[in-house]
Design a protein around this motif. Structure first.
Motif, PDB file in Angstrom:
ATOM      1  N   LEU A  11      -2.576   9.051   9.697  1.00  0.00           N
ATOM      2  CA  LEU A  11      -2.346   9.029   8.251  1.00  0.00           C
ATOM      3  C   LEU A  11      -3.631   9.238   7.465  1.00  0.00           C
ATOM      4  CD1 LEU A  11       0.318   6.208   7.754  1.00  0.00           C
ATOM      5  CD2 LEU A  11       0.618   8.614   8.377  1.00  0.00           C
ATOM      6  N   ALA A  12      -4.742   8.710   7.960  1.00  0.00           N
ATOM      7  CA  ALA A  12      -6.006   8.849   7.246  1.00  0.00           C
ATOM      8  C   ALA A  12      -6.513  10.285   7.250  1.00  0.00           C
ATOM      9  CB  ALA A  12      -7.059   7.925   7.846  1.00  0.00           C
ATOM     10  N   ARG A  63       1.752  13.494   9.288  1.00  0.00           N
ATOM     11  CA  ARG A  63       2.485  12.840   8.200  1.00  0.00           C
ATOM     12  C   ARG A  63       3.986  13.045   8.372  1.00  0.00           C
ATOM     13  NH1 ARG A  63       0.558  14.398   2.417  1.00  0.00           N
ATOM     14  NH2 ARG A  63      -1.017  12.840   2.937  1.00  0.00           N
ATOM     15  N   PHE A  89       5.263  10.771  11.079  1.00  0.00           N
ATOM     16  CA  PHE A  89       5.359   9.399  10.573  1.00  0.00           C
ATOM     17  C   PHE A  89       6.606   9.219   9.712  1.00  0.00           C
ATOM     18  CE2 PHE A  89       4.341   6.668   6.843  1.00  0.00           C
ATOM     19  CZ  PHE A  89       4.331   5.440   7.481  1.00  0.00           C
ATOM     20  N   VAL A 117       4.007  -1.442   9.510  1.00  0.00           N
ATOM     21  CA  VAL A 117       3.325  -0.146   9.485  1.00  0.00           C
ATOM     22  C   VAL A 117       1.826  -0.376   9.624  1.00  0.00           C
ATOM     23  CG1 VAL A 117       2.651   1.785   7.981  1.00  0.00           C
ATOM     24  CG2 VAL A 117       5.068   1.129   8.175  1.00  0.00           C
ATOM     25  N   PRO A 144      -1.568   2.056   9.530  1.00  0.00           N
ATOM     26  CA  PRO A 144      -1.948   3.439   9.225  1.00  0.00           C
ATOM     27  C   PRO A 144      -2.770   4.157  10.286  1.00  0.00           C
ATOM     28  CG  PRO A 144      -2.249   2.051   7.301  1.00  0.00           C
ATOM     29  CD  PRO A 144      -1.972   1.133   8.451  1.00  0.00           C
ATOM     30  N   THR A 180      -8.258   7.231   2.071  1.00  0.00           N
ATOM     31  CA  THR A 180      -7.378   6.319   1.323  1.00  0.00           C
ATOM     32  C   THR A 180      -6.330   7.104   0.553  1.00  0.00           C
ATOM     33  OG1 THR A 180      -9.149   4.680   1.142  1.00  0.00           O
ATOM     34  CG2 THR A 180      -7.321   4.499  -0.422  1.00  0.00           C
ATOM     35  N   VAL A 229      -3.643   8.251   2.970  1.00  0.00           N
ATOM     36  CA  VAL A 229      -2.762   7.156   3.374  1.00  0.00           C
ATOM     37  C   VAL A 229      -1.787   6.818   2.251  1.00  0.00           C
ATOM     38  CG1 VAL A 229      -2.690   4.695   3.950  1.00  0.00           C
ATOM     39  CG2 VAL A 229      -4.352   6.193   5.082  1.00  0.00           C
ATOM     40  N   SER A 254       1.042   9.337   2.080  1.00  0.00           N
ATOM     41  CA  SER A 254       2.041   9.132   3.135  1.00  0.00           C
ATOM     42  C   SER A 254       2.934   7.939   2.832  1.00  0.00           C
ATOM     43  CB  SER A 254       1.339   8.924   4.483  1.00  0.00           C
ATOM     44  OG  SER A 254       0.692  10.097   4.914  1.00  0.00           O
ATOM     45  N   LEU A 255       2.338   6.862   2.322  1.00  0.00           N
ATOM     46  CA  LEU A 255       3.115   5.653   2.025  1.00  0.00           C
ATOM     47  C   LEU A 255       4.023   5.855   0.810  1.00  0.00           C
ATOM     48  CD1 LEU A 255       0.380   2.939   2.674  1.00  0.00           C
ATOM     49  CD2 LEU A 255       2.180   3.734   4.227  1.00  0.00           C
ATOM     50  N   LEU A 299       2.334  -3.484   5.442  1.00  0.00           N
ATOM     51  CA  LEU A 299       1.097  -2.960   5.996  1.00  0.00           C
ATOM     52  C   LEU A 299       0.294  -4.095   6.609  1.00  0.00           C
ATOM     53  CD1 LEU A 299      -0.016  -0.678   3.017  1.00  0.00           C
ATOM     54  CD2 LEU A 299       1.690  -0.208   4.797  1.00  0.00           C
ATOM     55  N   CYS A 301       6.662  -1.158  -0.295  1.00  0.00           N
ATOM     56  CA  CYS A 301       5.338  -1.127   0.342  1.00  0.00           C
ATOM     57  C   CYS A 301       4.586  -2.402  -0.001  1.00  0.00           C
ATOM     58  CB  CYS A 301       4.560   0.101  -0.116  1.00  0.00           C
ATOM     59  SG  CYS A 301       2.938   0.284   0.669  1.00  0.00           S
TER      60      CYS A 301
END
Length: 304
Positions: free
Chosen positions: A111-112, A119, A122, A143, A145, A158, A161, A164-165, A181, A212
């Motif tokens: 993800l990073a 992605r 995921f 989850v 990352p 960041t 990520v 994606s979230l 997370l 989230c």
């Protein structure tokens, strides 16, 4: 295993260990202990007292007064077992806690990195977790990352990520599901992108979705940053789930340095009505060690 056989085996095992039948819960005395918080054991934690069968273990947990359960590996269990476990939990008043929602990248970035294929992978796994959550009556899924991308500035990582979230939240929100997370400590999991509670807080605020939130693992954060109660207070608006483990050793409360009675009291006084996963080992082996875990939770829960 029939319930009558299970009860008889438990009593005989307890007698052999010098454990009084009154130390057990509902299966021998008819009255389960009433905890102030929803502590959630996992499979294998009481296998010597309850036997190897997952359904017997769930019934044993309920007999002891535990009203929640978590299972990191639920997603990989056979469909028939998932359904049977869900039915047992519903009958016994056990609330399902977290399961791991996706493949965790422990040694390479996903993800990073911002990689679109990773992605997409995921997001596909998040979508498939929706069906599992519905099947087992779960609300939360874990989850992580993944690993940092050493070739990119942390600011870019960041942003990747968060994107994606955001996309994952769009999948989960219509179903009322929540990904939590989990920051993991540098000692046990070196090189992971997400390691501290303020970082998780910042990301959740940026995503700005009810789907989230933070899984505050007390064991990990004792190692990573300490200052537990002030950090829990600072992150409170974004915390949806806790996990437990004493340090050192990652075993039950009272086995290490964390004053869990005070931590639990703080969480209770804040009005938390969610689940606290018992994601730890047992400090002692065998049935006597399993009974010690139950007694440790009773002692640490005695804060009112």
């Amino acid at each position: 295993m029939k319930r009558r056989s299970f009860i008889n085996r438990s009593v005989l095992a307890g007698t052999a260990l010098g454990i009084s039948p009154s130390m057990f819960g509902k299966s021998t005395m008819g009255t389960a202990y009433k905890f102030n918080l929803k502590y959630a054991p996992h499979l294998g934690m009481f296998k010597h007292l309850a036997g190897e069968d997952p359904i017997d273990q769930l019934n044993f947990m309920a007999d002891q007064g535990f009203t929640a359960f978590e299972d990191n590996g639920m997603k990989s269990r056979p469909l028939e077992l998932q359904e049977k476990m869900a039915s047992t939990m519903a009958k016994r008043g056990i609330e399902m806690g977290v399961f791991v929602a996706h493949e965790i990248y422990w040694k390479e970035p996903n993800l990073a990195s911002g990689d679109k294929e990773k992605r997409s992978e995921f997001l596909s796994q998040i979508a498939s977790s929706v069906e599992v959550a519905k099947r087992v009556n779960a609300k939360w899924m874990t989850v992580v990352p993944g690993h940092v991308d050493l070739r990119q500035n942390m600011g870019y990582q960041t942003a990747h990520v968060i994107e994606s979230l955001n996309r994952a939240s769009e999948i989960l929100e219509p179903h009322g599901l929540v990904m939590v997370l989990e920051p993991l400590n540098f000692r046990n999991h070196p090189g992971l992108f997400l390691s501290e509670s303020p970082q998780a807080f910042e990301i959740c605020k940026a995503v700005d979705s009810p789907s989230c939130k933070i899984l505050f693992d007390i064991y990990h954060q004792q190692i990573q940053e300490g200052n537990l109660i002030p950090n829990i207070e600072a992150c409170w608006d974004e915390i949806a789930y806790f996990q437990i483990g004493d340090n050192p050793g990652r075993n039950e409360p009272t086995s290490g340095e964390i004053n869990y009675k005070n931590v639990f009291k703080f969480i209770h006084n804040k009005g938390f009505d969610g689940i606290l996963g018992m994601e730890h080992g047992n400090s002692k082996e065998g049935a006597s060690g399993e009974q010690a875990v139950i007694q440790a939770y009773k002692a640490s829960d005695d804060f009112l």
